[in-house]
Design a protein around this motif. Structure first.
Motif, mmCIF file in Angstrom:
data_model
loop_
_atom_site.group_PDB
_atom_site.id
_atom_site.type_symbol
_atom_site.label_atom_id
_atom_site.label_comp_id
_atom_site.label_asym_id
_atom_site.label_seq_id
_atom_site.Cartn_x
_atom_site.Cartn_y
_atom_site.Cartn_z
ATOM 1 N N ALA A 111 12.751 7.075 -0.634
ATOM 2 C CA ALA A 111 12.143 6.080 0.358
ATOM 3 C C ALA A 111 10.470 5.994 -0.030
ATOM 4 C CB ALA A 111 11.863 6.935 1.786
ATOM 5 N N TRP A 112 9.821 5.073 0.607
ATOM 6 C CA TRP A 112 8.362 4.528 0.494
ATOM 7 C C TRP A 112 7.775 6.027 0.797
ATOM 8 C CZ3 TRP A 112 7.343 0.654 -2.199
ATOM 9 C CH2 TRP A 112 8.020 -0.615 -2.028
ATOM 10 N N SER A 113 6.596 6.126 0.088
ATOM 11 C CA SER A 113 5.791 7.312 0.302
ATOM 12 C C SER A 113 5.239 7.244 1.742
ATOM 13 C CB SER A 113 4.468 7.456 -0.719
ATOM 14 O OG SER A 113 5.006 7.496 -2.110
ATOM 15 N N ILE A 114 5.219 8.684 2.584
ATOM 16 C CA ILE A 114 4.427 8.538 3.583
ATOM 17 C C ILE A 114 3.016 8.641 3.435
ATOM 18 C CG2 ILE A 114 4.166 9.932 5.722
ATOM 19 C CD1 ILE A 114 6.762 8.642 5.891
ATOM 20 N N VAL A 115 2.549 9.330 2.346
ATOM 21 C CA VAL A 115 1.313 9.595 1.740
ATOM 22 C C VAL A 115 1.619 9.935 0.175
ATOM 23 C CG1 VAL A 115 -0.977 10.675 1.710
ATOM 24 C CG2 VAL A 115 0.099 10.037 3.765
ATOM 25 N N PRO A 127 0.857 -1.356 0.123
ATOM 26 C CA PRO A 127 -0.019 0.254 -0.047
ATOM 27 C C PRO A 127 0.834 1.282 0.090
ATOM 28 C CG PRO A 127 -0.061 -1.021 2.157
ATOM 29 C CD PRO A 127 0.487 -2.014 1.036
ATOM 30 N N ALA A 128 2.246 1.196 0.218
ATOM 31 C CA ALA A 128 2.968 2.267 0.287
ATOM 32 C C ALA A 128 3.507 2.411 -1.205
ATOM 33 C CB ALA A 128 4.127 2.089 1.209
ATOM 34 N N GLY A 129 3.364 1.415 -1.996
ATOM 35 C CA GLY A 129 3.868 1.885 -3.393
ATOM 36 C C GLY A 129 3.076 2.684 -4.310
ATOM 37 N N ASP A 130 3.951 3.368 -5.266
ATOM 38 C CA ASP A 130 3.154 4.553 -5.963
ATOM 39 C C ASP A 130 1.913 3.826 -6.926
ATOM 40 O OD1 ASP A 130 4.549 6.800 -4.664
ATOM 41 O OD2 ASP A 130 6.364 5.708 -5.404
ATOM 42 N N ARG A 181 -4.405 -1.334 1.948
ATOM 43 C CA ARG A 181 -4.494 -1.504 0.323
ATOM 44 C C ARG A 181 -4.769 -0.071 -0.050
ATOM 45 N NH1 ARG A 181 -10.385 -4.693 -0.760
ATOM 46 N NH2 ARG A 181 -11.631 -3.220 0.766
ATOM 47 N N PRO A 182 -4.470 0.240 -1.579
ATOM 48 C CA PRO A 182 -4.930 1.385 -2.246
ATOM 49 C C PRO A 182 -6.354 1.902 -1.759
ATOM 50 C CG PRO A 182 -4.744 -0.089 -3.749
ATOM 51 C CD PRO A 182 -4.025 -0.575 -2.466
ATOM 52 N N VAL A 183 -6.457 3.335 -1.595
ATOM 53 C CA VAL A 183 -7.856 3.811 -1.285
ATOM 54 C C VAL A 183 -8.437 4.587 -2.349
ATOM 55 C CG1 VAL A 183 -8.969 5.294 0.486
ATOM 56 C CG2 VAL A 183 -7.290 3.755 1.322
ATOM 57 N N ARG A 184 -9.512 4.326 -2.784
ATOM 58 C CA ARG A 184 -10.036 5.628 -3.737
ATOM 59 C C ARG A 184 -10.838 6.385 -2.773
ATOM 60 N NH1 ARG A 184 -12.368 4.508 -9.033
ATOM 61 N NH2 ARG A 184 -12.970 6.613 -9.807
ATOM 62 N N ALA A 185 -10.552 7.570 -3.071
ATOM 63 C CA ALA A 185 -11.017 8.801 -2.171
ATOM 64 C C ALA A 185 -12.384 9.051 -2.868
ATOM 65 C CB ALA A 185 -10.147 9.802 -2.288
#
Length: 287
Positions: A191-195, A121-124, A221-225
Motif C-alpha cells: 500500500a501507499w505510505s501513510i508516512v 506526495p504518498a510516493g516514496d 508535496r514532499p516535505v523537507r524537514a
C-alpha cells in the motif's frame, strides 16, 4: 472498466517524443512504466487523447557516474536501480526507498521518472529527491533545462513541467561517507505510505555534522524537514539528541486527513519514524 479512446505513438528518439507531445497539446500524456497511469485510464480518472509511450527510448535508461553525482535516466526501472552497483555504492538512500515500492511486479515495470513526474506526495521517491537536493533534466519544445527537486514538486500531482516537456534524467549527488535510511509505515504490504521518512546523516567526531530529512505524505508535496535538520546539525550522536530533534518533524508540514489516518496521527508517525530513521542512518546506539 475500459479506457476512453485515445491515439497511441511510440517514438524512437527524444526529439520525436518532444514533437509528439507538442503535436498532442494539453491532452497528450506520457506513458513511462504505466503502473499508475494504466489503472487511472481504466477508471477513466485520466482521459488523454494521445498516449506517448517512452518505452522505446533506450537513451533515457541507465545510470552513469558524473563526478560528484550519478545521472539516472528517467526510464530506468526500479528493479534496475536496485541491481546497479553505482546506486548501491553512491546513492544508498535511493536504493533503500526503491526497495519498499509496491511489489516485485511493479518494480520490474515501473520507472523512476514516471514516479517522480506523477508527483504523488504518498510516493516514496519524491521525498528522497527533496532530501538529497536532486536536480531534474527536462526537455521540451524550447530545449533542455534543469529544475531543482525543491522547485519541481508544485502541488498535489502537479510539477513544474511546462507544456510539451518531459522528465529525461535526474542528477543525484553522491552520498559517500553518509549513513542513510528510509523508514515508512503503511497499513498493509504494497500500500501507499501513510508516512515515510528519508534520512541521510554524516557523523564526525561523535556528533552529527550534517543531516537531510525528507517526509512522505505529510503535505500536498514532499516535505523537507528543515527544523529537524537544524536541530540535528552539531548535536551529539545520541538517542536523546535524536529524539529531541525528531519531535520537530511535523513543523512546517501540512499532513492530510483521510480514511487511513488523521492529520494528528500522521504528525505523530512523522516524529516516531524520523527518530527511527535517524538512529538507523547514524548507527546510533542507546548508551
Amino acid at each position: 472498466m475500459i479506457p476512453a479512446a485515445f491515439e497511441y505513438t511510440k517514438p524512437s528518439t527524444v526529439d520525436e517524443a518532444v514533437q509528439a507531445l507538442a503535436d498532442g497539446g494539453e491532452d497528450a500524456k506520457v506513458l513511462a512504466g504505466g503502473q499508475s497511469l494504466i489503472p487511472m485510464l481504466r477508471l477513466r480518472l485520466a482521459a488523454p487523447t494521445l498516449l506517448v509511450d517512452l518505452g522505446g527510448l533506450g537513451e533515457l535508461r541507465g545510470v552513469r557516474d558524473d563526478g560528484d553525482a550519478l545521472v539516472i535516466g528517467a526510464m530506468t526501472r526500479y528493479a534496475d536501480l536496485l541491481r546497479d552497483p553505482l546506486v548501491r555504492d553512491h546513492a544508498p538512500l535511493l536504493a533503500q526507498a526503491t526497495a519498499t515500492v509496491a511489489d516485485r511486479q511493479v518494480r520490474h515495470l515501473g520507472t523512476i521518472g514516471g514516479s517522480l513526474a506523477e508527483a504523488d506526495p504518498a510516493g516514496d521517491l519524491p521525498s528522497v529527491a527533496v532530501a538529497l537536493d536532486v536536480s531534474f533534466e527536462v526537455v521540451g519544445p524550447d530545449g533542455w533545462r534543469t529544475i531543482s527537486a525543491a522547485d519541481f514538486f508544485v502541488d498535489f500531482l502537479t510539477t513544474a513541467l511546462g507544456d510539451g516537456e518531459m522528465l529525461a534524467a535526474l542528477r543525484v549527488p553522491k552520498q559517500d561517507g553518509w549513513g542513510t535510511h528510509y523508514e515508512k509505515f503503511n497499513r498493509v504490504a504494497q500500500a501507499w505510505s501513510i508516512v515515510g521518512v528519508a534520512v541521510a546523516v554524516r557523523r564526525e567526531n561523535g556528533t552529527i555534522a550534517e543531516a537531510r530529512v525528507g517526509l512522505t505524505n505529510m503535505g500536498n508535496r514532499p516535505v523537507r524537514a528543515r527544523a529537524v535538520e537544524e536541530a540535528l546539525t552539531g548535536a551529539p550522536a545520541t538517542v536523546d539528541a535524536v529524539s529531541s530533534a525528531a519531535a520537530r518533524a511535523a513543523e512546517g508540514a501540512d499532513p492530510p486527513a483521510d480514511v487511513w489516518a488523521s492529520a494528528e496521527y500522521r504528525s505523530h508517525l512523522a516524529t516516531v519514524l524520523t527518530r527511527r530513521a535517524v538512529v538507523a542512518a547514524g548507527g546510533i546506539h542507546a548508551s
